[in-house]
Design an enzyme around this catalytic site. Structure first.
Site, PDB file in Angstrom:
ATOM      1  N   ILE A 155       0.816  -1.210   0.000  1.00 39.61           N
ATOM      2  CA  ILE A 155       0.000   0.000   0.000  1.00 39.61           C
ATOM      3  C   ILE A 155       0.853   1.266   0.000  1.00 39.61           C
ATOM      4  O   ILE A 155       0.315   2.371  -0.041  1.00 39.61           O
ATOM      5  CB  ILE A 155      -0.967   0.028   1.198  1.00 39.61           C
ATOM      6  CG1 ILE A 155      -0.197  -0.122   2.514  1.00 39.61           C
ATOM      7  CG2 ILE A 155      -2.019  -1.051   1.065  1.00 39.61           C
ATOM      8  CD1 ILE A 155      -1.093   0.000   3.748  1.00 39.61           C
ATOM      9  N   GLY A 156       2.167   1.117   0.068  1.00 37.03           N
ATOM     10  CA  GLY A 156       3.004   2.305   0.040  1.00 37.03           C
ATOM     11  C   GLY A 156       4.467   1.974   0.254  1.00 37.03           C
ATOM     12  O   GLY A 156       4.832   0.848   0.598  1.00 37.03           O
ATOM     13  N   HIS A 157       5.287   2.970   0.030  1.00 38.31           N
ATOM     14  CA  HIS A 157       6.723   2.842   0.234  1.00 38.31           C
ATOM     15  C   HIS A 157       7.179   4.003   1.104  1.00 38.31           C
ATOM     16  O   HIS A 157       7.030   5.166   0.716  1.00 38.31           O
ATOM     17  CB  HIS A 157       7.471   2.851  -1.095  1.00 38.31           C
ATOM     18  CG  HIS A 157       7.125   1.707  -1.993  1.00 38.31           C
ATOM     19  ND1 HIS A 157       7.732   0.479  -1.910  1.00 38.31           N
ATOM     20  CD2 HIS A 157       6.188   1.603  -2.974  1.00 38.31           C
ATOM     21  CE1 HIS A 157       7.208  -0.323  -2.812  1.00 38.31           C
ATOM     22  NE2 HIS A 157       6.266   0.332  -3.474  1.00 38.31           N
ATOM     23  N   GLY A 158       7.703   3.688   2.288  1.00 34.56           N
ATOM     24  CA  GLY A 158       8.189   4.727   3.180  1.00 34.56           C
ATOM     25  C   GLY A 158       9.694   4.844   3.089  1.00 34.56           C
ATOM     26  O   GLY A 158      10.335   4.268   2.212  1.00 34.56           O
ATOM     27  N   ALA A 159      10.256   5.631   3.999  1.00 38.94           N
ATOM     28  CA  ALA A 159      11.711   5.784   4.031  1.00 38.94           C
ATOM     29  C   ALA A 159      12.338   4.438   4.366  1.00 38.94           C
ATOM     30  O   ALA A 159      12.104   3.893   5.435  1.00 38.94           O
ATOM     31  CB  ALA A 159      12.101   6.838   5.058  1.00 38.94           C
ATOM     32  N   PHE A 160      13.084   3.889   3.420  1.00 40.18           N
ATOM     33  CA  PHE A 160      13.839   2.653   3.611  1.00 40.18           C
ATOM     34  C   PHE A 160      12.954   1.447   3.911  1.00 40.18           C
ATOM     35  O   PHE A 160      13.381   0.529   4.596  1.00 40.18           O
ATOM     36  CB  PHE A 160      14.880   2.825   4.733  1.00 40.18           C
ATOM     37  CG  PHE A 160      15.776   4.002   4.536  1.00 40.18           C
ATOM     38  CD1 PHE A 160      16.780   3.981   3.585  1.00 40.18           C
ATOM     39  CD2 PHE A 160      15.592   5.159   5.265  1.00 40.18           C
ATOM     40  CE1 PHE A 160      17.589   5.077   3.385  1.00 40.18           C
ATOM     41  CE2 PHE A 160      16.402   6.270   5.070  1.00 40.18           C
ATOM     42  CZ  PHE A 160      17.412   6.222   4.120  1.00 40.18           C
ATOM     43  N   GLY A 161      11.752   1.411   3.394  1.00 35.18           N
ATOM     44  CA  GLY A 161      10.923   0.242   3.642  1.00 35.18           C
ATOM     45  C   GLY A 161       9.654   0.240   2.812  1.00 35.18           C
ATOM     46  O   GLY A 161       9.257   1.249   2.238  1.00 35.18           O
TER      47      GLY A 161
ATOM     48  N   VAL B 172       5.477  -0.808   2.788  1.00 35.39           N
ATOM     49  CA  VAL B 172       4.349  -0.931   3.704  1.00 35.39           C
ATOM     50  C   VAL B 172       3.290  -1.834   3.082  1.00 35.39           C
ATOM     51  O   VAL B 172       2.902  -1.654   1.924  1.00 35.39           O
ATOM     52  CB  VAL B 172       3.732   0.445   4.028  1.00 35.39           C
ATOM     53  CG1 VAL B 172       2.619   0.302   5.062  1.00 35.39           C
ATOM     54  CG2 VAL B 172       4.809   1.403   4.539  1.00 35.39           C
TER      55      VAL B 172
ATOM     56  N   ASP C 296      11.196  14.891   7.425  1.00 34.04           N
ATOM     57  CA  ASP C 296      10.607  14.415   6.169  1.00 34.04           C
ATOM     58  C   ASP C 296       9.102  14.699   6.138  1.00 34.04           C
ATOM     59  O   ASP C 296       8.293  13.824   5.828  1.00 34.04           O
ATOM     60  CB  ASP C 296      10.877  12.920   5.985  1.00 34.04           C
ATOM     61  CG  ASP C 296      10.706  12.475   4.534  1.00 34.04           C
ATOM     62  OD1 ASP C 296      10.730  13.346   3.641  1.00 34.04           O
ATOM     63  OD2 ASP C 296      10.547  11.265   4.295  1.00 34.04           O
TER      64      ASP C 296
END
Length: 698
Positions: free
Chosen positions: A374-380, A382, A491
């Site tokens: 469902i998403g891409h966060g900082a260094f990971g 989701v 961020d």
């Protein structure tokens, strides 16, 4: 675990017949396992039951799991238990054009589709069904109480029991995502329904009733959804669905799969014979006739099959004892290893809310299936997860396997685990097993702010936008001035601001955050963030302070008010009324020319208070001041937004500092290099030489 309980478990495991069950969810369903009837169709990963048309339409649609589910046991007719969870939304391009609604339905056939109008696609000739309706149309013919209720329909559109959703402040026609839980207990024959905007199942159900399963269930039923419209532009979308059924363990005869079609002769029939044909679904089992012929060979003593069964039991018993001893050793060795692993993480992580096992998070995300991303966060990355024990929906953040990614995750874990604020995404727990670091958060049903601004079908109302900006400001005031140690987020951007069921802001993604003592001078680090949100002094010196967060917040304010991204793709502003590529610069130009309100999002169609819009835009400019000393604190921003303090005088000409000029030149040069990817990048600079060192596309 005691020896007796272990032995009991293994005896139960090996000698209890496997009971028929069905389990699936949107993460495991494929196109071939869904059957779509009428107007039902797939649309961007969701199931739409009715057509999305700009003109009023009357139609109906049905979406079913393509394989039938066993709901009664042969012989004793013991009913199955089932539980289902689904998220849905009802939207309408023309709110005055009321539609029909949708329903969760159990039906013995997969071909019938009811009429359009108020019947929700349920009622059809000679059709048997059990349905839980979510009705948006008050129809006197069906004795509806209003156009916003839940009802249980048993072979009839006149509900056997209803509940007015106004009592729990849920509006089906709001366009917001609604969550529903439906459970049926086969042992007590009680049907229970819960409804909420939240993804946490409420404590109290809205409907509870006894259901005569023998009367309304066939041996096999199809499960799914049905919806309809009545001269309306209303659309009905199912965004998530999980379902599981099982038989109570007391139903010992439940194991037998459905037999093939057989012909039963009526003993009282004439020579021509009278027969009835049973046509169960295509699950092939050994012939019933073969079983009967085998049983007829047994007389008063034990038959050969029974003797073989006894021998098998004795052999299996010895095997179970040996297996038990091995299992006992394995359990204790795993427990020892787990304790040892915990010790290596440090006491600050063990204080986190809850430790999840890798096994349950792997099951919740269906082995980290790509369909669950469902998403891409900082260094990971989701993932959406559905916890197997209670059906709760969560967000599972899985760190990248680089050493930098793991360091950022441990930093995020140690910081956010100590934070408690209503406008921060809540951390539920963590996991560190098999070389993986996983964080578990509340899932925000309305997604991120950037998607609500730029990808939603309907524009985000001004009242929601003001509430969101106030929530983010409150969260930052807490991080900067109210925590034991000051937290600099580093961020802040619309994609890191999540929206709960009530469109309240929840600031998340602390992968780049830094924690320091209050009033301590910050150390220079490698600047990191997203183009368009970075303060000029931070980009050029690498020193992150609360004032650099304030600048990023100012960019978010202007983005939310204007409906434009901080850096536009087209530097010339072609097709956008001459909009500058840099949002802050453009709004400052309008302020200088006395045309500030032209920055308001045109999709709002002037549905906002001009004084409020002007105040918000001025707050955005004050926070985006190139002089960090002139920016207000976040506590002051909160007071400005609620009207308890005046916005400081913002000069008509943007202050020109050396940092501001260098900042603009660097942003423009970076923008030129990525003009074909919307100008949104993550950048880092070398603080020792004040020179650009790297770009990562986000």
């Amino acid at each position: 675990m005691s020896l007796l309980s272990f032995f009991t478990f293994f005896i139960f495991f090996f000698f209890t017949p496997t009971l028929a069950s069905t389990e699936f969810d949107f993460g495991t369903l494929t196109l071939s396992s869904l059957k779509l009837l009428g107007d039902a169709h797939l649309n961007n990963g969701t199931v739409s039951l009715t057509r999305d048309l700009p003109v009023p339409n009357s139609g109906s649609g049905r979406a079913l799991y393509s394989r039938p589910v066993r709901f009664r046991q042969p012989g004793n007719h013991s009913p199955a238990s089932f539980r289902t969870f689904f998220s849905f939304s009802v939207t309408n391009l023309n709110p005055s054009s009321i539609g029909g609604g949708l329903a969760f339905v159990l039906s013995p056939d997969d071909d019938s589709l009811g009429d359009a109008g108020g019947s929700l696609g349920l009622a059809a000739a000679a059709t048997k069904f059990v349905a839980v309706e979510f009705d948006t149309l008050m129809d006197a013919e069906f004795k509806d109480i209003n156009g916003n209720h839940v009802g249980v329909d048993l072979n009839s559109m006149v509900s056997a029991k209803v509940f007015d959703l106004g009592f729990i402040n849920v509006d089906l026609k709001s366009g917001d995502t609604v969550n529903a839980w439906i459970e049926f207990d086969g042992s007590t024959t009680v049907l229970t329904v819960w409804v909420s905007y939240s993804n946490l199942k409420p404590k109290d159900p809205i409907l509870t009733m006894n259901l005569d399963a023998d009367r309304y269930f066939n041996d096999f039923m199809y499960v799914g959804f049905s919806g309809s419209t009545q001269g309306s532009t209303e659309t009905h979308s199912v965004e998530w669905w999980s379902f599981s059924s099982f038989f109570p363990s007391s139903s010992a005869g439940a194991a037998a799969p459905p037999p093939p079609a057989v012909t039963l002769m009526n003993p009282g029939a004439n020579s021509a014979g009278s027969s009835s044909s049973l046509s169960p679904p295509p699950s092939i089992a050994p012939s019933v006739a073969q079983k009967e012929s085998k049983s007829s060979s047994c007389h008063n003593g034990l038959c050969k099959e029974n003797l073989g069964a006894v021998a098998g039991v004795v052999t299996a018993g010895a095997f179970v004892l040996a297996l038990f001893a091995g299992a006992l050793i394995w359990v204790y060795s795993k427990k020892f290893k787990r304790v040892k692993k915990l010790d290596t993480l440090g006491s600050e992580i063990i204080k986190m809310p809850k430790q999840f096992s890798y096994k349950e998070l792997k099951a919740a995300t269906k082995c980290f299936n790509a369909n669950r991303i469902i998403g891409h966060g900082a260094f990971g990355t989701v993932y959406k997860g559905v916890m197997p024990e209670n059906g709760e929906i969560v967000a599972v953040k899985r760190c990248s396997h680089s050493s930098q990614g793991k360091n950022e995750f441990l930093s995020e874990l140690s910081i956010i685990g100590t934070l408690r604020h209503r406008n921060l995404v809540r951390l539920q727990g963590w996991c560190h097993e098999k070389g993986e670091i996983l964080l578990v958060y509340d899932l925000m049903p309305n997604g991120s702010l950037d998607k609500a601004l730029f990808e939603a079908r309907m524009p985000l109302p001004w009242s929601h936008r003001r509430k969101i900006l106030l929530g983010v400001a409150s969260a930052l005031a807490y991080l900067h001035q109210e925590c034991e140690n000051q937290v600099i987020h580093r961020d802040i951007k619309t994609s890191n601001i999540m929206l709960d069921e009530g469109f309240n802001a929840r600031l998340g993604d602390f992968g780049l955050a830094r924690q320091t003592e209050h009033d301590k001078s910050p150390d220079a680090t490698v600047a990191a963030g997203t183009m368009g949100y970075l303060a000029p002094e931070y980009l050029l010196t690498g020193k992150a302070t609360e004032k650099t967060d304030v600048f990023s917040y100012g960019a978010v304010v202007l983005e939310v008010a204007s409906g434009r991204r901080p850096i536009e793709k087209d530097a010339t502003g072609a097709g956008k009324g001459g909009v500058s590529s840099n949002l802050v610069e453009w709004v400052w130009t309008l302020h200088r020319e006395g045309r500030l309100l032209l920055a308001a999002d045109p999709r709002l169609e002037n549905e906002f208070d001009e004084a409020e819009m002007r105040r918000v835009l001025m707050v955005g400019l004050a926070c985006s001041n190139s002089d960090p000393l002139a920016r207000p604190s976040m506590r002051s921003v909160v007071q400005m937004l609620v009207g308890d303090a005046e916005v400081p005088i913002v000069p008509t000409t943007k202050p020109n500092t050396g940092l501001s000029t260098s900042h603009s030149q660097l942003l423009l040069s970076l923008q030129d290099s990525v003009s074909d990817i919307d100008g949104i990048i993550t950048i880092s600079t070398s603080t020792s030489e004040n020179s650009f060192s790297g770009i990562d596309i986000v």
